[in-house]
Design an enzyme around this catalytic site. Structure first.
Site, PDB file in Angstrom:
ATOM      1  N   ASP A   8       0.865  -1.168   0.000  1.00 22.32           N
ATOM      2  CA  ASP A   8       0.000   0.000   0.000  1.00 22.32           C
ATOM      3  C   ASP A   8       0.917   1.239   0.000  1.00 22.32           C
ATOM      4  OD1 ASP A   8      -2.275   1.723   0.539  1.00 22.32           O
ATOM      5  OD2 ASP A   8      -1.538   1.810   2.597  1.00 22.32           O
ATOM      6  N   ASP A  10      -0.235   5.146   0.799  1.00 27.85           N
ATOM      7  CA  ASP A  10      -0.500   6.175   1.815  1.00 27.85           C
ATOM      8  C   ASP A  10      -0.640   5.560   3.202  1.00 27.85           C
ATOM      9  OD1 ASP A  10      -0.617   8.481   0.056  1.00 27.85           O
ATOM     10  OD2 ASP A  10      -2.339   7.465  -0.813  1.00 27.85           O
ATOM     11  N   THR A 120      -2.697   0.559  -4.565  1.00 33.31           N
ATOM     12  CA  THR A 120      -3.094   1.763  -3.829  1.00 33.31           C
ATOM     13  C   THR A 120      -4.365   2.388  -4.398  1.00 33.31           C
ATOM     14  OG1 THR A 120      -2.426   4.018  -3.229  1.00 33.31           O
ATOM     15  CG2 THR A 120      -1.535   3.137  -5.260  1.00 33.31           C
ATOM     16  N   THR A 122      -4.643   5.705  -4.200  1.00 31.63           N
ATOM     17  CA  THR A 122      -4.288   7.056  -4.635  1.00 31.63           C
ATOM     18  C   THR A 122      -3.971   7.106  -6.127  1.00 31.63           C
ATOM     19  OG1 THR A 122      -3.111   9.034  -3.894  1.00 31.63           O
ATOM     20  CG2 THR A 122      -1.792   7.084  -4.272  1.00 31.63           C
ATOM     21  N   ASP A 181      -1.794  -0.220   6.157  1.00 35.05           N
ATOM     22  CA  ASP A 181      -1.838   0.553   7.402  1.00 35.05           C
ATOM     23  C   ASP A 181      -3.251   0.713   7.963  1.00 35.05           C
ATOM     24  OD1 ASP A 181      -2.427   2.378   5.165  1.00 35.05           O
ATOM     25  OD2 ASP A 181      -2.617   3.870   6.749  1.00 35.05           O
TER      26      ASP A 181
HETATM   27  C1  XBP Z   1      -5.165   6.315   0.407  1.00 36.92           C
HETATM   28  C2  XBP Z   1      -6.332   6.998  -0.137  1.00 36.92           C
HETATM   29  C3  XBP Z   1      -6.167   8.100  -1.107  1.00 36.92           C
HETATM   30  C4  XBP Z   1      -5.378   9.259  -0.566  1.00 36.92           C
HETATM   31  C5  XBP Z   1      -5.521  10.484  -1.426  1.00 36.92           C
HETATM   32  O1  XBP Z   1      -4.794   5.293  -0.470  1.00 36.92           O
HETATM   33  O2  XBP Z   1      -7.443   6.638   0.186  1.00 36.92           O
HETATM   34  O3  XBP Z   1      -7.447   8.540  -1.466  1.00 36.92           O
HETATM   35  O4  XBP Z   1      -5.851   9.585   0.719  1.00 36.92           O
HETATM   36  O5  XBP Z   1      -5.128  10.238  -2.734  1.00 36.92           O
HETATM   37  P1  XBP Z   1      -3.868   4.012  -0.049  1.00 36.92           P
HETATM   38  P2  XBP Z   1      -6.059  10.664  -3.976  1.00 36.92           P
HETATM   39  O6  XBP Z   1      -3.771   3.923   1.442  1.00 36.92           O
HETATM   40  O7  XBP Z   1      -4.614   2.854  -0.669  1.00 36.92           O
HETATM   41  O8  XBP Z   1      -2.524   4.238  -0.684  1.00 36.92           O
HETATM   42  O9  XBP Z   1      -6.568  12.039  -3.704  1.00 36.92           O
HETATM   43  O10 XBP Z   1      -5.143  10.606  -5.177  1.00 36.92           O
HETATM   44  O11 XBP Z   1      -7.169   9.658  -4.033  1.00 36.92           O
HETATM   45 MG    MG Z   2      -3.056   3.174   3.258  1.00 32.12          MG
END
Ligand code: XBP
Ligand code: MG
Length: 247
Positions: A8, A10, A120, A122, A181
């Site tokens: 992952d 973020d 991910t 994001t 996470d």
């Molecule tokens: C985390 C998310 C993302 C980010 C923001 O993704 O939910 O939406 O908070 O990025 P992960 P965007 O933990 O799966 O990496 O604004 O590009 O969506």
């Molecule tokens: Mg995450």
């Protein structure tokens, strides 16, 4: 046999939310002349919705029900595009480091010849910018598959993004481990049949860890021991590849 680690981004590779994404959302709102301002606390609540565009929509429904806009989805898309711009700009300054132990474990995995992928929610360009800013230009090539954002219709906690990675890599869930996470990430990976290692952070410390194989505060280093919330590090003080191989 463990062949593949699926990461992952973020909250797992780096603590990007509070001082990264949140700040960029606020910059986009401000630039558009909107008086929306996401505090650290509010953002913690909004994080239950994965995906930036989906998160803005959820915020409007819950906190700005009277907000009128002829083409709401177009506005959200436009705001999100600007948010991505600000976020990438911030990453390029090097303001957001990798979490403890991430670089070390990535290097260990590469040395041992295992495969790497990313799953991910994001936006894709956020991932490549983070990798380049923290690990160097060629780090993007360390990952055989970078599955991000809108490449699948349903974001986490749906299993789609992990299933996409498995299909792209031609691997079975049994030979992979996901590093996550959050409970949304955990649910997504579990639903795809994967074992999950969780590294909690301040936004996810109270998330459900049910059915995670190992739960720690971070991956650790030889001089930075980890706190184990669940699972067994087999006498080691930080998360090394051989512990993952025995999960
Ligand atoms: C985390 C998310 C993302 C980010 C923001 O993704 O939910 O939406 O908070 O990025 P992960 P965007 O933990 O799966 O990496 O604004 O590009 O969506
Ligand atoms: Mg995450």
């Amino acid at each position: 046999m463990l062949t593949t680690l699926i990461w992952d981004v973020d909250g797992t590779l780096a603590d990007t939310e509070r001082d990264g994404h949140r700040v960029a959302f606020n910059q986009a709102f401000q630039e558009a002349g909107l008086d929306w301002d996401w505090s650290e606390e509010l953002y913690g609540e909004l994080l239950q919705v994965t995906g930036g565009k989906e998160r803005i929509k959820f915020y409007l429904e819950r906190y700005r029900p009277d907000f009128q806009q002829a083409d709401l989805m177009a506005l959200i898309a436009q705001l999100h595009q600007r948010k991505t711009h600000f976020y990438v700009e911030l990453l390029a300054t090097g303001a957001i480091p990798l979490r403890t132990g991430v670089k070390r474990l990535l290097q260990e995995v590469r040395t041992q010849g295992l495969r790497l992928a990313i799953a991910t929610t994001t936006t894709s360009e956020n991932v490549t910018s983070l990798l380049k800013a923290t690990l160097g230009e060629d780090a993007v090539d360390w990952f055989e598959c970078i599955a991000a954002g809108d490449v699948v219709p349903r974001k986490k906690p749906a299993p789609d993004i992990y299933e996409y990675v498995l299909a792209q890599m031609g691997v079975t869930p049994a030979e992979c481990i996901a590093l996550e996470d959050s409970s949304n990430g955990l649910r997504s990976a579990l639903a795809a049949g994967l074992k999950v290692v969780m590294t909690l952070n301040s936004y996810t410390q109270n998330d459900s860890t049910e059915r995670a194989s190992l739960v720690v505060d971070h991956l650790g280093e030889s001089d930075q021991p980890v706190q184990v919330f669940k699972g067994d590090l087999r006498g080691q003080t930080y998360v090394q590849l051989d512990v993952l191989q025995k999960l």
